[in-house]
Design an enzyme around this catalytic site. Sequence first.
Site, PDB file in Angstrom:
ATOM      1  N   TYR A 151       0.826  -1.204   0.000  1.00 20.77           N
ATOM      2  CA  TYR A 151       0.000   0.000   0.000  1.00 20.77           C
ATOM      3  C   TYR A 151       0.862   1.257   0.000  1.00 20.77           C
ATOM      4  CZ  TYR A 151      -3.735   3.201   1.476  1.00 20.77           C
ATOM      5  OH  TYR A 151      -4.629   4.231   1.551  1.00 20.77           O
ATOM      6  N   LYS A 155       1.099   4.149  -2.961  1.00 20.21           N
ATOM      7  CA  LYS A 155       0.794   5.553  -2.692  1.00 20.21           C
ATOM      8  C   LYS A 155       2.030   6.437  -2.901  1.00 20.21           C
ATOM      9  CE  LYS A 155      -3.562   5.062  -1.705  1.00 20.21           C
ATOM     10  NZ  LYS A 155      -4.588   5.560  -2.634  1.00 20.21           N
TER      11      LYS A 155
END
Length: 251
Positions: A151, A155
Amino acid sequence: MAGLNLAGKNILVTGAGRGLGRTIAIALAEHGSKVFALSRSPFTLDSLVKEQPSIEPIVADVSDWEETRRKLEDLRTMDGLVNNAGIIDTDPATTVTKEKLYKILDTNLLGAINCSQVVASKMIQDEKPGSIVNVSSIASLIGAGFGLLPYAMAKGGLDTATRQFALELGPYNIRVNYVNPGFFRTTNMSAPVIEEFPGLIKQMELRTPLKRLAEVNDVTGPVLYFLSDLSSMVTATCNVIGGGLINCTVY
């Protein structure tokens, strides 16, 4: 002083079926925008349209590059895009599989790049100014939690892609910005992390000057600002929405 001036603008919101994306889509519709709401779930889109009948639903999974591209190319030229679609999964950095890494990257990073390419190309072709807002995360800026490597990678890549798109689209008067919220208290995506790491979440609340996690409504305002005429000279900008967590030390 210019106002939001969002009435009549065509804006695409991905991941719009629930959580933050749904809140943004509804807020834009309430400001008079023509909202195109994309989600992979027909059920959540149906309930969204029942709540806001002016919203036009688009069923697509942004991790499917070709399917998403076909559906977006059929749309009219947008004035704005909110790349909000995202998924989360947890695994230790030392054991996470390549398949899981690709799964997260396909949705959270490549999906946003794909949507931006299609929407921006149509803006350029029609010589239409516009605004793209990428929903990133505080996880791209700090070590946000155990098991969040895929994740955080996605990002972090989205932050970099935002700045690069801003650089290349600036001459066409297309602005590209990103918001980096902290963990949400009340979204489906954050729920597994909160459940698995309650101690981490409590620690984050204690270390945050505002003493709470973000709610979806805390992020809607900054997103609408970036889409609006109020930010006409703002691009390649990161808006951290974390209650002061990464800039203050609280003991």
